[in-house]
Write a protein that holds these residues in place. Sequence first.
Motif, PDB file in Angstrom:
ATOM      1  N   LYS A   1     -19.151  -6.410   5.273  1.00  0.00           N
ATOM      2  CA  LYS A   1     -18.578  -5.903   4.033  1.00  0.00           C
ATOM      3  C   LYS A   1     -18.087  -4.471   4.194  1.00  0.00           C
ATOM      4  CE  LYS A   1     -21.328  -8.900   1.052  1.00  0.00           C
ATOM      5  NZ  LYS A   1     -22.204  -9.014  -0.144  1.00  0.00           N
ATOM      6  N   CYS A   2     -17.050  -4.175   3.440  1.00  0.00           N
ATOM      7  CA  CYS A   2     -16.433  -2.847   3.492  1.00  0.00           C
ATOM      8  C   CYS A   2     -16.110  -2.392   2.080  1.00  0.00           C
ATOM      9  CB  CYS A   2     -15.163  -2.893   4.331  1.00  0.00           C
ATOM     10  SG  CYS A   2     -14.146  -1.405   4.220  1.00  0.00           S
ATOM     11  N   TYR A   3     -16.532  -1.194   1.753  1.00  0.00           N
ATOM     12  CA  TYR A   3     -16.234  -0.602   0.444  1.00  0.00           C
ATOM     13  C   TYR A   3     -15.375   0.640   0.695  1.00  0.00           C
ATOM     14  CZ  TYR A   3     -19.827  -3.798  -1.094  1.00  0.00           C
ATOM     15  OH  TYR A   3     -20.542  -4.936  -1.337  1.00  0.00           O
ATOM     16  N   PRO A   4     -14.085   0.571   0.366  1.00  0.00           N
ATOM     17  CA  PRO A   4     -13.185   1.690   0.673  1.00  0.00           C
ATOM     18  C   PRO A   4     -13.466   2.895  -0.222  1.00  0.00           C
ATOM     19  CG  PRO A   4     -12.046   0.033  -0.621  1.00  0.00           C
ATOM     20  CD  PRO A   4     -13.386  -0.541  -0.284  1.00  0.00           C
ATOM     21  N   ILE A   5     -12.841   3.981   0.136  1.00  0.00           N
ATOM     22  CA  ILE A   5     -12.915   5.182  -0.686  1.00  0.00           C
ATOM     23  C   ILE A   5     -12.275   4.868  -2.036  1.00  0.00           C
ATOM     24  CG2 ILE A   5     -12.027   7.543  -0.912  1.00  0.00           C
ATOM     25  CD1 ILE A   5     -12.285   7.746   2.156  1.00  0.00           C
ATOM     26  N   PRO A   6     -12.867   5.324  -3.138  1.00  0.00           N
ATOM     27  CA  PRO A   6     -12.295   5.032  -4.460  1.00  0.00           C
ATOM     28  C   PRO A   6     -10.819   5.391  -4.549  1.00  0.00           C
ATOM     29  CG  PRO A   6     -14.463   5.978  -4.715  1.00  0.00           C
ATOM     30  CD  PRO A   6     -14.152   6.050  -3.251  1.00  0.00           C
ATOM     31  N   ARG A   7     -10.050   4.513  -5.135  1.00  0.00           N
ATOM     32  CA  ARG A   7      -8.597   4.640  -5.334  1.00  0.00           C
ATOM     33  C   ARG A   7      -7.790   4.382  -4.055  1.00  0.00           C
ATOM     34  NH1 ARG A   7     -10.966   8.371  -8.251  1.00  0.00           N
ATOM     35  NH2 ARG A   7     -10.582  10.052  -6.763  1.00  0.00           N
ATOM     36  N   HIS A   8      -8.449   4.080  -2.951  1.00  0.00           N
ATOM     37  CA  HIS A   8      -7.715   3.648  -1.754  1.00  0.00           C
ATOM     38  C   HIS A   8      -7.363   2.169  -1.923  1.00  0.00           C
ATOM     39  CE1 HIS A   8      -8.769   6.896   1.443  1.00  0.00           C
ATOM     40  NE2 HIS A   8      -8.428   7.415   0.272  1.00  0.00           N
ATOM     41  N   ASP A   9      -6.081   1.840  -1.671  1.00  0.00           N
ATOM     42  CA  ASP A   9      -5.616   0.486  -1.944  1.00  0.00           C
ATOM     43  C   ASP A   9      -5.385  -0.336  -0.682  1.00  0.00           C
ATOM     44  OD1 ASP A   9      -2.356   1.870  -2.884  1.00  0.00           O
ATOM     45  OD2 ASP A   9      -3.382   1.784  -0.944  1.00  0.00           O
ATOM     46  N   THR A  10      -5.577   0.255   0.470  1.00  0.00           N
ATOM     47  CA  THR A  10      -5.331  -0.438   1.732  1.00  0.00           C
ATOM     48  C   THR A  10      -6.587  -0.401   2.597  1.00  0.00           C
ATOM     49  OG1 THR A  10      -3.026   0.269   1.631  1.00  0.00           O
ATOM     50  CG2 THR A  10      -3.803  -0.618   3.723  1.00  0.00           C
ATOM     51  N   VAL A  11      -6.926  -1.550   3.133  1.00  0.00           N
ATOM     52  CA  VAL A  11      -8.102  -1.681   3.987  1.00  0.00           C
ATOM     53  C   VAL A  11      -7.693  -2.295   5.324  1.00  0.00           C
ATOM     54  CG1 VAL A  11     -10.247  -2.971   4.326  1.00  0.00           C
ATOM     55  CG2 VAL A  11      -9.823  -1.844   2.144  1.00  0.00           C
ATOM     56  N   TYR A  12      -8.261  -1.748   6.394  1.00  0.00           N
ATOM     57  CA  TYR A  12      -8.001  -2.230   7.746  1.00  0.00           C
ATOM     58  C   TYR A  12      -9.330  -2.616   8.399  1.00  0.00           C
ATOM     59  CZ  TYR A  12      -3.710   0.511   7.063  1.00  0.00           C
ATOM     60  OH  TYR A  12      -2.536   1.033   6.577  1.00  0.00           O
ATOM     61  N   TRP A  13      -9.276  -3.637   9.241  1.00  0.00           N
ATOM     62  CA  TRP A  13     -10.421  -4.009  10.071  1.00  0.00           C
ATOM     63  C   TRP A  13     -10.033  -3.872  11.541  1.00  0.00           C
ATOM     64  CZ3 TRP A  13     -15.306  -4.972   8.458  1.00  0.00           C
ATOM     65  CH2 TRP A  13     -15.514  -5.309   7.105  1.00  0.00           C
ATOM     66  N   TYR A  14     -10.931  -3.251  12.308  1.00  0.00           N
ATOM     67  CA  TYR A  14     -10.743  -3.092  13.748  1.00  0.00           C
ATOM     68  C   TYR A  14     -11.995  -3.587  14.475  1.00  0.00           C
ATOM     69  CZ  TYR A  14      -6.933   0.152  12.603  1.00  0.00           C
ATOM     70  OH  TYR A  14      -5.783   0.719  12.119  1.00  0.00           O
ATOM     71  N   GLN A  15     -11.783  -4.087  15.674  1.00  0.00           N
ATOM     72  CA  GLN A  15     -12.886  -4.537  16.528  1.00  0.00           C
ATOM     73  C   GLN A  15     -12.907  -3.686  17.790  1.00  0.00           C
ATOM     74  OE1 GLN A  15     -12.253  -8.062  19.009  1.00  0.00           O
ATOM     75  NE2 GLN A  15     -14.135  -8.942  18.189  1.00  0.00           N
TER      76      GLN A  15
END
Lengths: 116, 111
Positions: free
Chosen positions: B22-36
Amino acid sequence: AQTVTQSQPEMSVQEAETVTLSCTYDTSESNYYLFWYKQPPSRQMILVIRQEAYKQQNATENRFSVNFQKAAKSFSLKISDSQLGDTAMYFCAFIDTTSGTYKYIFGTGTRLKVLA
Amino acid sequence: AAGVIQSPRHLIKEKRETATLKCYPIPRHDTVYWYQQGPGQDPQFLISFYEKMQSDKGSIPDRFSAQQFSDYHSELNMSSLELGDSALYFCASRRGNNEQFFGPGTRLTVL
């Protein structure tokens, strides 16, 4: 395809001295962003410095500065007055701003060890 | 200032099991990325979301899926885990400018 190359897998420097980490990249775009990230043993990714391709002036953040050569597609990081806490893995990263998603492309990293 | 939150921080699974990161972005950030990031390797882009829609896809195995929810948090679901899936999984978020802010990562170990 955009690529980022870091040709120095490992480097070491004496405390208080200066070291330069190399990074080259390949892109056909004219508008992009470049970053250096530090990854200490904790594995946290920490932004060190960023450079916008449209800016001719090299970015500087305290002891960290870059030498950005757009024509040569080179983006090296200079660390002055090296400190033991600078020991870490350093990744050069590139964003193609025309892709629309702004994902990062990373180089393979340079492991820097600062010696006391 | 609030940072990107990832949970769990460490996860140990057996082969063929399923994992959810699970990932909870910074408030008001609308884009999320996943990296391995595999051992001794650089982070590799997996997938991204903008305003709850998938915006880009990298070298993500078909066994993996992800989504972004209405509160902008994101989940990476990994099934039929393999030994090679052992890695550090980063989530990063962004809004507006071009810098991504990284979470602390989830260290997944597959036994």
